[in-house]
Design a protein around this motif. Sequence first.
Motif, PDB file in Angstrom:
ATOM      1  N   GLY A   1       0.923  -1.169  -0.008  1.00  9.79           N
ATOM      2  CA  GLY A   1      -0.105   0.104   0.097  1.00  9.79           C
ATOM      3  C   GLY A   1       0.828   1.106   0.011  1.00  9.79           C
ATOM      4  N   TRP A   2       1.783   1.172   0.992  1.00  8.27           N
ATOM      5  CA  TRP A   2       2.862   2.507   0.798  1.00  8.27           C
ATOM      6  C   TRP A   2       3.288   2.625  -0.430  1.00  8.27           C
ATOM      7  CZ3 TRP A   2       2.754   6.410   3.736  1.00  8.27           C
ATOM      8  CH2 TRP A   2       2.748   6.459   5.020  1.00  8.27           C
TER       9      TRP A   2
ATOM     10  N   ILE B   1      -5.298   4.095  -2.088  1.00  5.99           N
ATOM     11  CA  ILE B   1      -4.730   3.133  -1.208  1.00  5.99           C
ATOM     12  C   ILE B   1      -4.747   3.259   0.227  1.00  5.99           C
ATOM     13  CG2 ILE B   1      -2.086   3.962  -1.006  1.00  5.99           C
ATOM     14  CD1 ILE B   1      -3.587   0.616  -2.572  1.00  5.99           C
ATOM     15  N   VAL B   2      -5.175   4.399   0.784  1.00  3.47           N
ATOM     16  CA  VAL B   2      -4.723   5.008   2.095  1.00  3.47           C
ATOM     17  C   VAL B   2      -5.682   3.807   3.121  1.00  3.47           C
ATOM     18  CG1 VAL B   2      -5.419   6.618   3.953  1.00  3.47           C
ATOM     19  CG2 VAL B   2      -4.268   7.434   1.673  1.00  3.47           C
ATOM     20  N   SER B   3      -6.926   3.461   2.609  1.00  6.12           N
ATOM     21  CA  SER B   3      -7.564   2.621   3.242  1.00  6.12           C
ATOM     22  C   SER B   3      -6.897   1.240   3.654  1.00  6.12           C
ATOM     23  CB  SER B   3      -9.160   2.553   3.049  1.00  6.12           C
ATOM     24  OG  SER B   3      -9.780   3.471   3.161  1.00  6.12           O
ATOM     25  N   LEU B   4      -6.400   0.887   2.706  1.00  7.54           N
ATOM     26  CA  LEU B   4      -5.659  -0.449   2.753  1.00  7.54           C
ATOM     27  C   LEU B   4      -4.579  -0.518   3.681  1.00  7.54           C
ATOM     28  CD1 LEU B   4      -5.309  -3.519   1.628  1.00  7.54           C
ATOM     29  CD2 LEU B   4      -3.683  -2.572  -0.197  1.00  7.54           C
ATOM     30  N   ILE B   5      -3.848   0.668   3.490  1.00  9.33           N
ATOM     31  CA  ILE B   5      -2.518   0.973   4.423  1.00  9.33           C
ATOM     32  C   ILE B   5      -3.134   0.902   5.932  1.00  9.33           C
ATOM     33  CG2 ILE B   5      -0.612   2.321   5.173  1.00  9.33           C
ATOM     34  CD1 ILE B   5      -0.638   3.309   2.205  1.00  9.33           C
TER      35      ILE B   5
ATOM     36  N   VAL C   1      11.954   2.978   0.433  1.00  5.98           N
ATOM     37  CA  VAL C   1      11.735   2.639   1.927  1.00  5.98           C
ATOM     38  C   VAL C   1      10.446   1.418   2.012  1.00  5.98           C
ATOM     39  CG1 VAL C   1      10.805   3.580   3.927  1.00  5.98           C
ATOM     40  CG2 VAL C   1      12.295   4.967   2.831  1.00  5.98           C
ATOM     41  N   SER C   2       9.353   1.783   1.331  1.00  7.63           N
ATOM     42  CA  SER C   2       8.521   0.569   1.347  1.00  7.63           C
ATOM     43  C   SER C   2       8.715  -0.700   0.760  1.00  7.63           C
ATOM     44  CB  SER C   2       6.934   1.300   0.615  1.00  7.63           C
ATOM     45  OG  SER C   2       7.499   1.548  -0.589  1.00  7.63           O
TER      46      SER C   2
END
Length: 446
Positions: free
Chosen positions: A293-294, A328-332, A419-420
């Motif tokens: 997600g990130w 993708i925020v909700s998945l994260i 990073v992710s």
Amino acid sequence: MKAFWIAWAGQLISLLGSGMTQFALTIWIYRVTSRATDLALIGVFFMVPLLVMSPIVGLMVDRYNRKLMMMLSDLAAGATTVVVFFLYTSGNLEVWHLYVNAAINGVFQGFQWPAYSAALSMMVDKKQYVRVSSLLDVAGPASGIVSPILGGAIIGLGDAGGFDGLTIIMLIDIVSFIAAIASLLFIHIPNPDPQAAEKTRGEGFIQEALYGFRYILQRPALLALQSVFMAGNFIFSMARGTLLAPMLLARTGTNAWIFGASQTIGAIGMVIGGVVVGAWGGFKRRIHGVLLGWAMGFFGILITGFGRSDPSWMIGIWAVGIFLAALIVSLINASNQAIWMAKVPVEVQGRVFSARRLIAWFANPLAALIAGPLADYVMEPAMMVGGPAAGTFGWLVGTGPGAGMSLLFILTGFVGLAVSLGSYLIPLIRDVESILPDHDAVGAEG
């Protein structure tokens, strides 16, 4: 679930009013100052007291009535909006007033997230954690679809018709807070078992307030997971969290309609993402939802940096990037929340979740303090026509107002992707779900 839906609906209404006010005040500040730093400082003044108060707030959420904590945060937010309303209508509102307003809101809003998160664990079945977490994430974006449209329309009509749109927007906001508080009056929100909570108490108030940090530090996998969030939040806040609004306003001549449309597109992305996650339930291994997600979110930030208003078709690049980063925020968040809700005992979640937020969000004000001046005094001058970096990067992001901030979006997007995806190489993060047992399999530990 009935109580959850009532509380959720009340917050949705409140967020609609708050979103309109935030949208309108963002435009007002930029029109007055034309600096990204001033917008960034609003976030800093909000976040610092919120984070400083987190350990104490977490202890209060675990000790006292969670419903009262939730109502207190809504009441304080409504009261500060009333104060700003009277300052503005009397012609006395200045930017520093909004800094004070943000700081007060930061203190009281600190109660809301731990109280809602901790109460949620006792209001719904464990199997529903990801779904209801995604619905909580959807509430903000759902209101965000409407609030920029309404806010932009009211401001635009006010500019054209000679009336003050900001005044009307703040009146709507005040009414929305009343609705949020009223919704909480009619539902039962459970509190933790006092005897179970008593077992986790330390020797004094300070020791208890620090319990959440001790809990996380004693579990390296949770600390590693939250460190990823701290790094992700720092990079994300450097771009989308701090510079999106000033970048768009700078590149469009403070066009309220384009700014409003961008906010709405982002909100639609978050709603769609939340609905999909709610129906799907996310990855079986929640850590994939966090790390992948990130990565997708930072790819969206990277794309956003390529957009510009001239030629006009490139506005569509902004739309794609903003939508993807929001989708993708909700998945994260739901994946991460599900991990923590499953691993941390309910009687200590208030303290642990507050400590967790402090660790993850500490980077946000730091990012804002760096990004604002970096944009105003380094990147923007460098990307003006004839600037030292214009010849090298002008072909990529153009030149003039906002170009330096666009270049920062591209750079932060690349760093965030590294990073992710690189976090998969760290076993403590990659295997966090198998390293730690669920809390219903073991008792609370101190």
